[in-house]
Design a protein around this motif. Structure first.
Motif, PDB file in Angstrom:
ATOM      1  N   GLY A  94       0.778  -1.221   0.000  1.00  0.00           N
ATOM      2  CA  GLY A  94       0.000   0.000   0.000  1.00  0.00           C
ATOM      3  C   GLY A  94       0.815   1.280   0.000  1.00  0.00           C
ATOM      4  O   GLY A  94       0.326   2.330   0.426  1.00  0.00           O
ATOM      5  N   VAL A  95       2.054   1.221  -0.500  1.00  0.00           N
ATOM      6  CA  VAL A  95       2.878   2.426  -0.512  1.00  0.00           C
ATOM      7  C   VAL A  95       2.274   3.475  -1.446  1.00  0.00           C
ATOM      8  O   VAL A  95       1.546   3.153  -2.395  1.00  0.00           O
ATOM      9  CB  VAL A  95       4.331   2.122  -0.941  1.00  0.00           C
ATOM     10  N   THR A  96       2.613   4.720  -1.186  1.00  0.00           N
ATOM     11  CA  THR A  96       2.142   5.816  -2.026  1.00  0.00           C
ATOM     12  C   THR A  96       2.992   5.956  -3.278  1.00  0.00           C
ATOM     13  O   THR A  96       2.504   6.376  -4.330  1.00  0.00           O
ATOM     14  CB  THR A  96       2.184   7.139  -1.232  1.00  0.00           C
ATOM     15  N   ALA A  97       4.278   5.625  -3.159  1.00  0.00           N
ATOM     16  CA  ALA A  97       5.212   5.796  -4.277  1.00  0.00           C
ATOM     17  C   ALA A  97       6.407   4.884  -4.065  1.00  0.00           C
ATOM     18  O   ALA A  97       6.614   4.332  -2.978  1.00  0.00           O
ATOM     19  CB  ALA A  97       5.672   7.251  -4.376  1.00  0.00           C
ATOM     20  N   VAL A  98       7.212   4.746  -5.131  1.00  0.00           N
ATOM     21  CA  VAL A  98       8.447   3.971  -5.042  1.00  0.00           C
ATOM     22  C   VAL A  98       9.625   4.828  -5.491  1.00  0.00           C
ATOM     23  O   VAL A  98       9.478   5.769  -6.277  1.00  0.00           O
ATOM     24  CB  VAL A  98       8.389   2.676  -5.891  1.00  0.00           C
ATOM     25  N   LEU A  99      10.782   4.479  -4.968  1.00  0.00           N
ATOM     26  CA  LEU A  99      12.041   5.161  -5.278  1.00  0.00           C
ATOM     27  C   LEU A  99      12.933   4.164  -5.998  1.00  0.00           C
ATOM     28  O   LEU A  99      13.127   3.041  -5.528  1.00  0.00           O
ATOM     29  CB  LEU A  99      12.697   5.617  -3.980  1.00  0.00           C
ATOM     30  N   LEU A 100      13.479   4.576  -7.151  1.00  0.00           N
ATOM     31  CA  LEU A 100      14.245   3.611  -7.941  1.00  0.00           C
ATOM     32  C   LEU A 100      15.615   4.135  -8.327  1.00  0.00           C
ATOM     33  O   LEU A 100      15.746   5.075  -9.110  1.00  0.00           O
ATOM     34  CB  LEU A 100      13.478   3.245  -9.218  1.00  0.00           C
ATOM     35  N   PRO A 101      16.684   3.497  -7.800  1.00  0.00           N
ATOM     36  CA  PRO A 101      18.044   3.800  -8.223  1.00  0.00           C
ATOM     37  C   PRO A 101      18.496   2.840  -9.312  1.00  0.00           C
ATOM     38  O   PRO A 101      18.014   1.700  -9.382  1.00  0.00           O
ATOM     39  CB  PRO A 101      18.855   3.573  -6.950  1.00  0.00           C
ATOM     40  N   PRO A 102      19.437   3.253 -10.155  1.00  0.00           N
ATOM     41  CA  PRO A 102      20.035   2.322 -11.116  1.00  0.00           C
ATOM     42  C   PRO A 102      21.169   1.557 -10.443  1.00  0.00           C
ATOM     43  O   PRO A 102      22.348   1.836 -10.641  1.00  0.00           O
ATOM     44  CB  PRO A 102      20.545   3.249 -12.223  1.00  0.00           C
ATOM     45  N   LEU A 103      20.806   0.579  -9.647  1.00  0.00           N
ATOM     46  CA  LEU A 103      21.781  -0.178  -8.862  1.00  0.00           C
ATOM     47  C   LEU A 103      22.456  -1.223  -9.741  1.00  0.00           C
ATOM     48  O   LEU A 103      21.791  -1.927 -10.500  1.00  0.00           O
ATOM     49  CB  LEU A 103      21.072  -0.856  -7.692  1.00  0.00           C
ATOM     50  N   SER A 104      23.789  -1.336  -9.648  1.00  0.00           N
ATOM     51  CA  SER A 104      24.478  -2.287 -10.517  1.00  0.00           C
ATOM     52  C   SER A 104      25.822  -2.701  -9.926  1.00  0.00           C
ATOM     53  O   SER A 104      26.364  -2.041  -9.051  1.00  0.00           O
ATOM     54  CB  SER A 104      24.712  -1.693 -11.905  1.00  0.00           C
ATOM     55  N   TYR A 105      26.351  -3.803 -10.440  1.00  0.00           N
ATOM     56  CA  TYR A 105      27.719  -4.227 -10.163  1.00  0.00           C
ATOM     57  C   TYR A 105      28.585  -3.850 -11.361  1.00  0.00           C
ATOM     58  O   TYR A 105      29.586  -3.157 -11.230  1.00  0.00           O
ATOM     59  CB  TYR A 105      27.772  -5.735  -9.900  1.00  0.00           C
ATOM     60  N   GLN A 106      28.188  -4.288 -12.546  1.00  0.00           N
ATOM     61  CA  GLN A 106      28.821  -3.818 -13.771  1.00  0.00           C
ATOM     62  C   GLN A 106      28.305  -2.409 -14.077  1.00  0.00           C
ATOM     63  O   GLN A 106      27.123  -2.128 -13.892  1.00  0.00           O
ATOM     64  CB  GLN A 106      28.481  -4.752 -14.943  1.00  0.00           C
ATOM     65  N   ALA A 107      29.200  -1.538 -14.535  1.00  0.00           N
ATOM     66  CA  ALA A 107      28.786  -0.167 -14.835  1.00  0.00           C
ATOM     67  C   ALA A 107      27.736  -0.156 -15.937  1.00  0.00           C
ATOM     68  O   ALA A 107      27.866  -0.847 -16.956  1.00  0.00           O
ATOM     69  CB  ALA A 107      29.992   0.662 -15.268  1.00  0.00           C
ATOM     70  N   LEU A 108      26.680   0.627 -15.735  1.00  0.00           N
ATOM     71  CA  LEU A 108      25.593   0.733 -16.702  1.00  0.00           C
ATOM     72  C   LEU A 108      25.851   1.874 -17.676  1.00  0.00           C
ATOM     73  O   LEU A 108      26.509   2.858 -17.346  1.00  0.00           O
ATOM     74  CB  LEU A 108      24.271   0.972 -15.980  1.00  0.00           C
TER      75      LEU A 108
END
Length: 297
Positions: A94-108
């Protein structure tokens, strides 16, 4: 949701378990203080160190105890498949919003990052905030990439790193980004030391680390800036200059705010997942003295 103070609480834990009682207490303090929204499971909330089940449980607890305060949670993970699973869990909670990082091990690269956000946003039913923090995620967004992502469905805010110390330079930085994104997408500043400058420069939100432990002073800075009292906002921020200096000497804010929460008995020590440790030695002594001098609690 994406204006004012978004306070990011710690997720207190040791190597055996998350301290759910202390976590709920931190959430309840933020609600009582009147923060505009809560950013659970951000970098301050150590999301990357938690299992899917733990994150689902913590999202649920945050929503349950936030009352009417909007809750945003991070859905960052190394694989798109895992991000989509976390998004499903967050929405079920029931969250109002989500937060999204570009998480990676290999560089994107930029193509991979754009396609990543395109896939995730097309599978969401709640708004999304783009997490831009090269210090933790090791990816640097161009303003042009932000502009492309901001036009995707469900994108409603961009969490940018700290702005330049000079107000004219900070305003120019915010204006460059604003010119490339839709009007319905807000710009929120992080990097607490420059938050007052960022708000005075036109950012609509402060995504705040210290807000999770010190909501009152964080709210005072935010309210002053958003009502147009730039001088008062800077004055209040400058009062915290010794804290910003400890951040700088300690490799960032997380270890410092964890130590502050431990010193204030808001959480038990240790409160960070190993191998992370809250600040120790002279820095901890300086922090304790600062908390007393500034009456931060």
């Amino acid at each position: 949701m994406f204006t004012g103070l978004c306070a990011f609480p710690l997720t207190p834990m040791n190597e055996d378990q998350v301290d759910e009682a202390s976590y709920v207490h931190l959430i309840s303090r933020l609600v009582k203080a009147g923060v505009d929204s809560i950013g659970a499971l951000g970098s301050t909330g150590s999301y990357a160190y938690l299992s899917r089940a733990e994150r689902a449980r913590l999202a649920q607890l945050a929503v349950e105890h936030a009352e009417s305060t909007p809750v945003m949670v991070s859905i960052g993970s190394l694989r798109t498949k895992l991000v989509l699973e976390l998004a499903e869990d967050a929405q079920k909670a029931g969250v109002t919003a989500v937060l999204l990082p570009p998480l990676s091990y290999q560089a994107l690269n930029e193509t991979e990052v754009f396609d990543f956000y395109k896939t995730v946003t097309s599978n969401l039913s709640v708004p999304l905030c783009v997490y831009d923090n090269p210090g933790t995620n090791h990816f640097t967004f161009s303003d042009e990439l932000h502009g492309r992502i901001a036009h995707l469905p469900n994108v409603r805010s961009i969490k940018i790193p700290g702005v330049p110390a000079s107000l004219p330079e900070a305003k120019a930085r915010v204006d460059r980004l604003r010119a490339l994104i839709p009007a319905h997408v807000s710009i929120g500043v992080s990097g607490d030391a420059s938050a007052a400058t960022g708000l005075n420069a036109g950012c609509e939100a402060w995504y705040s680390v210290i807000g999770g432990v010190f909501p009152e002073i964080s709210l005072a800075i935010t309210r002053a800036a958003l009502r147009g009292d730039a001088e008062e906002a800077e004055k209040l921020s400058n009062r915290l200059l010794p804290l910003w200096q400890i951040f700088g000497r300690s490799g960032g804010s997380l270890r410092v705010v964890a130590a502050a929460a431990e010193l204030l008995s808001l959480v038990s020590a240790p409160s960070l997942p190993q191998p992370l440790r809250s600040v120790e030695g002279q820095a901890r002594e300086e922090l304790n003295a600062l908390l007393e001098a500034l009456e931060l609690s």
